[in-house]
Design a protein around this motif. Structure first.
Motif, short mmCIF file in Angstrom:
data_model
loop_
_atom_site.label_atom_id
_atom_site.label_comp_id
_atom_site.label_asym_id
_atom_site.label_seq_id
_atom_site.Cartn_x
_atom_site.Cartn_y
_atom_site.Cartn_z
N GLN A 56 -2.92 4.40 9.22
CA GLN A 56 -2.30 5.04 8.07
C GLN A 56 -1.08 4.26 7.61
O GLN A 56 -0.29 3.79 8.40
CB GLN A 56 -1.88 6.48 8.43
CG GLN A 56 -1.18 7.22 7.30
CD GLN A 56 -2.11 7.57 6.18
OE1 GLN A 56 -3.29 7.62 6.36
NE2 GLN A 56 -1.57 7.82 5.01
N SER A 67 -5.97 8.41 -2.28
CA SER A 67 -6.04 7.17 -1.52
C SER A 67 -6.63 7.47 -0.15
O SER A 67 -6.50 8.59 0.37
CB SER A 67 -4.65 6.52 -1.37
OG SER A 67 -3.80 7.32 -0.58
N ARG A 68 -7.26 6.46 0.42
CA ARG A 68 -7.79 6.60 1.78
C ARG A 68 -7.93 5.24 2.42
O ARG A 68 -8.09 4.22 1.74
CB ARG A 68 -9.13 7.33 1.78
CG ARG A 68 -10.25 6.68 1.01
CD ARG A 68 -11.42 7.64 0.91
NE ARG A 68 -12.49 7.16 0.08
CZ ARG A 68 -13.58 6.52 0.53
NH1 ARG A 68 -13.71 6.30 1.83
NH2 ARG A 68 -14.53 6.12 -0.29
N ASP A 69 -7.86 5.21 3.75
CA ASP A 69 -8.00 4.00 4.53
C ASP A 69 -9.48 3.71 4.74
O ASP A 69 -10.27 4.63 5.02
CB ASP A 69 -7.31 4.15 5.88
CG ASP A 69 -5.83 4.42 5.75
OD1 ASP A 69 -5.15 3.66 5.06
OD2 ASP A 69 -5.36 5.41 6.34
N VAL A 123 -7.02 -0.31 1.91
CA VAL A 123 -6.66 1.00 1.38
C VAL A 123 -7.25 1.11 -0.02
O VAL A 123 -7.04 0.22 -0.86
CB VAL A 123 -5.14 1.21 1.34
CG1 VAL A 123 -4.80 2.57 0.73
CG2 VAL A 123 -4.55 1.10 2.73
N GLU A 142 1.79 1.66 -3.59
CA GLU A 142 0.64 2.02 -4.41
C GLU A 142 0.25 3.49 -4.22
O GLU A 142 -0.12 4.19 -5.17
CB GLU A 142 -0.55 1.13 -4.07
CG GLU A 142 -0.40 -0.32 -4.48
CD GLU A 142 -0.71 -0.57 -5.93
OE1 GLU A 142 -1.07 0.40 -6.65
OE2 GLU A 142 -0.61 -1.71 -6.38
N ARG A 143 0.34 3.98 -2.98
CA ARG A 143 -0.01 5.37 -2.70
C ARG A 143 0.92 6.35 -3.41
O ARG A 143 0.53 7.48 -3.71
CB ARG A 143 0.05 5.64 -1.20
CG ARG A 143 -1.04 5.03 -0.35
CD ARG A 143 -0.80 5.42 1.10
NE ARG A 143 -1.58 4.71 2.07
CZ ARG A 143 -2.76 5.11 2.54
NH1 ARG A 143 -3.30 6.22 2.08
NH2 ARG A 143 -3.39 4.40 3.46
N SER A 144 2.15 5.94 -3.63
CA SER A 144 3.17 6.87 -4.08
C SER A 144 2.88 7.49 -5.44
O SER A 144 3.32 8.61 -5.72
CB SER A 144 4.54 6.18 -4.11
OG SER A 144 4.57 5.17 -5.10
N THR A 168 0.82 -1.21 0.00
CA THR A 168 0.00 0.00 0.00
C THR A 168 0.85 1.26 0.00
O THR A 168 0.48 2.27 -0.62
CB THR A 168 -0.97 0.01 1.19
OG1 THR A 168 -0.25 -0.17 2.42
CG2 THR A 168 -1.99 -1.12 1.07
N ASN A 169 1.98 1.22 0.68
CA ASN A 169 2.89 2.36 0.63
C ASN A 169 3.33 2.64 -0.80
O ASN A 169 3.37 3.79 -1.26
CB ASN A 169 4.12 2.10 1.50
CG ASN A 169 3.79 2.07 2.98
OD1 ASN A 169 2.74 2.53 3.40
ND2 ASN A 169 4.69 1.51 3.77
N ILE A 195 -7.24 2.99 -3.49
CA ILE A 195 -6.26 3.78 -4.25
C ILE A 195 -6.85 4.12 -5.61
O ILE A 195 -7.25 3.21 -6.36
CB ILE A 195 -4.95 3.00 -4.41
CG1 ILE A 195 -4.34 2.70 -3.02
CG2 ILE A 195 -3.95 3.76 -5.26
CD1 ILE A 195 -3.75 1.35 -2.88
N GLY A 222 1.15 5.46 5.11
CA GLY A 222 1.86 6.35 4.21
C GLY A 222 3.26 5.86 3.92
O GLY A 222 3.90 5.25 4.76
#
Length: 250
Positions: free
Chosen positions: A238, A149-151, A160, A142-144, A139-140, A162, A240
């Protein structure tokens, strides 16, 4: 985008995930707690392994009904992956559900060429700590490069969501499994926001995975069944991306 086994469904689910994209009358199945080791009286015990056929998780006809597709027009392709000892992954299964035309060839190499409804990657790990660690890593990464994105939680299961211009991904961790649902923006019959469709799909897939996991790691609660007026789930921790964290895979 099922195997009748798992654990009882709880209450409370992400807002809006009780209505299907196609047939709103398709209910999420319930699973009795005392059936966690069997799929019926006198049946063989459920193997402690990922299903080798994705149709055991969601039948193509159910996927077709959820996306409003014609009867018999949806197929599913199952691809089995290889272990990854470096991250303690023991198995991997990929499921691709497609609409329109079934397969365009027969025999060796036959493939379904229709448009994709959704894709699911499942990774199984040697223990829950390894699954959680890889989920955080995934998930870290993918968020980048996401536009948003949100939990979220589906019942008690963390995930998560995305968003990208052409697709939305829901990445989850459930017992010793990581799951990545991918919903294309252009999926046929997709009439709802992805934030409603993806948790709805998860509610139908996750209960079938619980009884296939080692008893010591088996989740004690499954996603909640849809409610008439659902409430938003509490946010998961989170995830992140930390500086220098490498990308991961399911």
């Amino acid at each position: 985008m099922a195997l009748l086994a798992g654990v009882a469904l709880g209450a409370g689910v992400l807002s809006g995930c009780g209505v299907a994209s196609g047939d709103a009358g398709i209910a999420v199945p319930t699973f009795a707690a005392d059936e966690s080791g069997n799929d019926g009286g006198g049946a063989e015990p459920i193997p402690i392994a990922l299903p080798t056929d994705c149709a055991q998780l969601m039948d193509p006809e159910q996927a077709g009904a959820l996306f409003g597709q014609a009867l018999g027009s949806v197929s599913v392709q199952t691809v089995r992956g290889v272990p990854a000892p470096s991250v303690n992954r023991t198995e991997r299964t990929a499921c691709t559900y497609r609409a329109g035309g079934q397969q365009n060839a027969f025999g060796a190499g036959a493939r379904n060429s229709g448009p994709e409804l959704y894709h699911l990657n499942i990774g199984r790990y040697g223990d829950t700590a390894s699954a959680n660690r890889q989920w955080q890593l995934n998930t870290n990464a993918e968020r980048s490069n996401a536009i948003g994105s949100r939990d979220i939680t589906v019942g008690t299961v963390p995930g998560v969501l995305i968003e990208r211009p052409d697709e939305t991904t829901l990445a989850m961790v459930y017992g010793v499994d990581t799951l990545t649902f991918v919903l294309p923006v252009a999926a046929p019959g997709q009439s709802r926001p992805a934030a409603e469709t993806l948790p709805d799909l998860a509610q139908r897939i996750l209960p079938a995975l619980a009884p296939t996991q080692p008893p010591a790691a088996r989740p004690t609660a499954a996603p909640a069944a849809p409610a008439g007026t659902p409430e938003a789930g509490a946010p998961a921790p989170q995830a992140g991306r930390a500086a220098g964290t490498p990308a991961g895979t399911t």
